[in-house]
Design a protein around this motif. Structure first.
Motif, PDB file in Angstrom:
ATOM      1  N   ASP A   1       0.835  -1.195   0.000  1.00 45.19           N
ATOM      2  CA  ASP A   1       0.000   0.000   0.000  1.00 45.19           C
ATOM      3  C   ASP A   1       0.875   1.252   0.000  1.00 45.19           C
ATOM      4  O   ASP A   1       1.740   1.411   0.861  1.00 45.19           O
ATOM      5  N   GLU A   2       0.657   2.135  -0.983  1.00 45.18           N
ATOM      6  CA  GLU A   2       1.389   3.397  -1.078  1.00 45.18           C
ATOM      7  C   GLU A   2       2.883   3.183  -0.812  1.00 45.18           C
ATOM      8  O   GLU A   2       3.463   3.731   0.134  1.00 45.18           O
TER       9      GLU A   2
ATOM     10  N   ALA B   1       0.808   6.415  -4.287  1.00 46.58           N
ATOM     11  CA  ALA B   1       0.389   7.601  -3.541  1.00 46.58           C
ATOM     12  C   ALA B   1       0.962   8.876  -4.168  1.00 46.58           C
ATOM     13  O   ALA B   1       1.401   8.902  -5.315  1.00 46.58           O
ATOM     14  N   ALA B   2       0.985   9.943  -3.359  1.00 44.03           N
ATOM     15  CA  ALA B   2       1.410  11.257  -3.834  1.00 44.03           C
ATOM     16  C   ALA B   2       2.883  11.271  -4.234  1.00 44.03           C
ATOM     17  O   ALA B   2       3.272  12.013  -5.141  1.00 44.03           O
TER      18      ALA B   2
ATOM     19  N   LYS C   1       5.264  10.050  -6.266  1.00 36.75           N
ATOM     20  CA  LYS C   1       5.165   9.271  -7.502  1.00 36.75           C
ATOM     21  C   LYS C   1       6.509   8.661  -7.894  1.00 36.75           C
ATOM     22  O   LYS C   1       7.528   9.361  -7.934  1.00 36.75           O
TER      23      LYS C   1
ATOM     24  N   TRP D   1      -3.431   7.665  -6.885  1.00 38.92           N
ATOM     25  CA  TRP D   1      -3.940   8.786  -6.124  1.00 38.92           C
ATOM     26  C   TRP D   1      -4.487   9.855  -7.063  1.00 38.92           C
ATOM     27  O   TRP D   1      -3.799  10.305  -7.983  1.00 38.92           O
ATOM     28  N   ARG D   2      -5.724  10.214  -6.821  1.00 36.76           N
ATOM     29  CA  ARG D   2      -6.428  11.137  -7.715  1.00 36.76           C
ATOM     30  C   ARG D   2      -5.682  12.459  -7.912  1.00 36.76           C
ATOM     31  O   ARG D   2      -5.669  13.018  -9.003  1.00 36.76           O
TER      32      ARG D   2
ATOM     33  N   HIS E   1      -8.804   5.394  -9.750  1.00 37.45           N
ATOM     34  CA  HIS E   1      -8.246   6.432  -8.890  1.00 37.45           C
ATOM     35  C   HIS E   1      -8.775   6.240  -7.478  1.00 37.45           C
ATOM     36  O   HIS E   1      -9.786   5.573  -7.256  1.00 37.45           O
ATOM     37  N   TYR E   2      -8.058   6.843  -6.524  1.00 39.09           N
ATOM     38  CA  TYR E   2      -8.527   6.785  -5.145  1.00 39.09           C
ATOM     39  C   TYR E   2      -8.271   8.110  -4.453  1.00 39.09           C
ATOM     40  O   TYR E   2      -7.410   8.898  -4.844  1.00 39.09           O
ATOM     41  N   SER E   3      -9.056   8.358  -3.412  1.00 40.56           N
ATOM     42  CA  SER E   3      -8.877   9.490  -2.524  1.00 40.56           C
ATOM     43  C   SER E   3      -8.946   8.972  -1.096  1.00 40.56           C
ATOM     44  O   SER E   3      -9.571   7.947  -0.836  1.00 40.56           O
ATOM     45  N   CYS E   4      -8.307   9.691  -0.159  1.00 42.92           N
ATOM     46  CA  CYS E   4      -8.310   9.173   1.207  1.00 42.92           C
ATOM     47  C   CYS E   4      -8.182  10.253   2.275  1.00 42.92           C
ATOM     48  O   CYS E   4      -7.909   9.944   3.427  1.00 42.92           O
ATOM     49  N   GLN E   5      -8.386  11.508   1.934  1.00 37.97           N
ATOM     50  CA  GLN E   5      -8.259  12.553   2.940  1.00 37.97           C
ATOM     51  C   GLN E   5      -9.481  12.572   3.857  1.00 37.97           C
ATOM     52  O   GLN E   5     -10.578  12.166   3.463  1.00 37.97           O
TER      53      GLN E   5
END
Length: 329
Positions: free
Chosen positions: A108-109, A139-140, A142, A161-162, A187-191
Motif C-alpha cells: 500500500d502506497e 500515492a502522492a 510518484k 492517487w487522484r 483512482h482513489y482518494s483518502c483525505q
C-alpha cells in the motif's frame, strides 16, 4: 451499488508444518472463517445479479512478513511470500471466487526506496501463481514513469492517487499506456479533513473517473477512527475527522459527505445506462451529451454545484427518448 469488496490481507494465516512451510489445510485465527465470509458476499451478489470483485488489502507483503516472522529479512520473506500467495488463491477459490475476480495489493502506497523489492515480489508471485492478479496502489510520492513501466507485466490493476497522476502529461500518457496494455486503471482518494468541498471532492469523485475513462473509483475513508463506543468509528457528537459514516447510539449515520459521494456515483450510473441504451439507438443527440457531460462537470464548470443535477435530469430525458425509439423499432 458497490461491486468491489475488501478482504483484509491479515486474513490469511496458516499453521506451519515440520519443515516450517505453510500447511494450507490448517488455517488459524481469522483465516478459519474468511472463506465463509467471502462466500457469503458471492451468494449475496448472485441474488442481485452481479459478479463481485475482491481486493486483498492492505500491503499483503507486510502481512506475510508479520505472520511468519520475516522482519527485515528479505530472504525469509522471499521464502514465505510465494506460500502466502498460494494461500490467498486457495482460500478465494474455495469461496467460489475465480482468480479473475480478485487482486492482491502487494504494498500500500509504497515508498520509493522499496520499489526494487516490490518488483521482485511481483515477479515471484507471478512465477508461483501466474493466474493470480496483482494491484499497484501508488500515492502522492510518484515513482518515475520508467519505474512504473517495469511493473506493467506483473500488475493487472492500478489504483492511483487522484491528486497526482492526471495533472501532468507524462503521467496521463502513462495511464493511457496502461489502458492500451489491457490493465485496469482506477483512482482513489483518502483525505479526512472536514474542510474538503462537498462538490469537488465528493460529488465529483465518480465524475473524475468518468472524465478520464477509468475502471473504478475508490474512497478510503468509510469510518474515521478505530476507537469510540463502537468499533470502527466515532460517535457523531464528537466528529473528529471527515469520515463518511458516524454512529448514533450504535447505529450507522451517513454524513453529508457520504450523501454527496453517493449522488455522484448515481450520476455516473445514469450515464452508464444511457450509454447502454444508445448502443442500439445510436442517437446523435445522446452521443453528443455523453461526449460532453464529464468534460462540462470536471473542466468547463467545476464550480457549478447545480450542474450534476441538471445533467442527471437531462440524462433521464434522453433515456426516455431512447426507450421511445426502441419501442418504435
Amino acid at each position: 451499488g458497490n461491486e468491489h469488496y475488501q478482504v483484509h490481507s491479515w486474513s490469511f494465516n496458516f499453521e506451519r508444518d515440520a519443515n516450517g512451510d505453510l500447511d494450507l489445510n490448517r488455517p488459524k485465527g481469522g483465516a478459519t472463517n474468511v472463506a465463509k465470509k467471502v462466500a457469503n458476499h458471492v451468494a449475496w451478489a448472485a441474488k442481485h445479479a452481479f459478479r463481485p470483485k475482491f481486493v486483498i488489502v492492505y500491503s499483503a507483503m507486510d502481512a506475510c512478513a508479520g505472520f511468519y516472522g520475516c522482519g527485515k529479512d528479505a530472504a525469509k520473506l522471499r521464502r514465505y511470500w510465494p506460500q502466502y500467495v498460494k494461500a490467498v488463491k486457495k482460500t478465494m477459490n474455495e469461496a467460489g471466487v475465480d482468480d479473475a475476480d480478485y487482486v492482491i495489493e502487494v504494498k500500500d502506497e509504497p515508498a520509493l526506496k522499496v520499489m526494487d523489492q516490490l518488483l521482485d515480489l511481483h515477479k515471484l508471485a507471478k512465477e508461483t501463481c501466474p493466474t493470480v492478479r496483482l494491484a499497484m496502489l501508488l500515492a502522492a510520492w510518484k515513482p518515475s514513469v520508467e519505474q512504473m513501466r517495469a511493473f506493467i507485466p506483473y500488475a493487472e490493476t492500478w489504483i492511483l492517487w487522484r491528486g497526482g497522476y492526471w495533472g501532468t502529461k507524462a503521467y496521463r500518457d502513462f495511464c493511457e499506456e496502461l489502458k492500451a496494455a489491457g490493465r485496469e486503471v482506477m483512482h482513489y482518494s483518502c483525505q479526512v479533513t472536514l474542510r474538503l468541498p462537498l462538490l469537488q471532492y465528493y460529488r465529483q469523485h465518480a465524475w473524475f473517473a468518468e472524465r478520464h475513462g477509468l475502471d473504478g473509483a475508490y474512497m478510503y475513508q468509510l469510518t474515521d477512527h478505530m476507537g469510540g463506543a463502537k468499533f470502527g468509528s466515532k460517535d457523531f457528537k464528537s466528529i473528529p475527522y471527515g469520515g463518511l459514516f458516524y454512529r448514533s447510539f450504535g447505529t450507522p449515520l451517513p454524513s453529508l459527505r457520504y450523501m454527496a459521494l453517493r449522488e455522484g456515483h448515481t450520476d455516473v450510473k445514469f450515464l452508464a445506462a444511457l450509454k447502454a441504451k444508445n448502443a442500439a439507438a445510436n442517437d446523435p443527440e445522446i452521443a453528443a451529451f455523453l461526449r460532453d457531460a464529464a468534460v462540462d462537470v470536471m473542466d468547463r464548470h467545476p464550480n457549478d454545484a447545480t450542474l450534476p443535477d441538471r445533467l442527471r435530469d437531462k440524462a433521464r430525458e434522453l433515456l426516455a427518448k431512447a426507450e421511445r425509439s426502441s419501442a418504435k423499432q
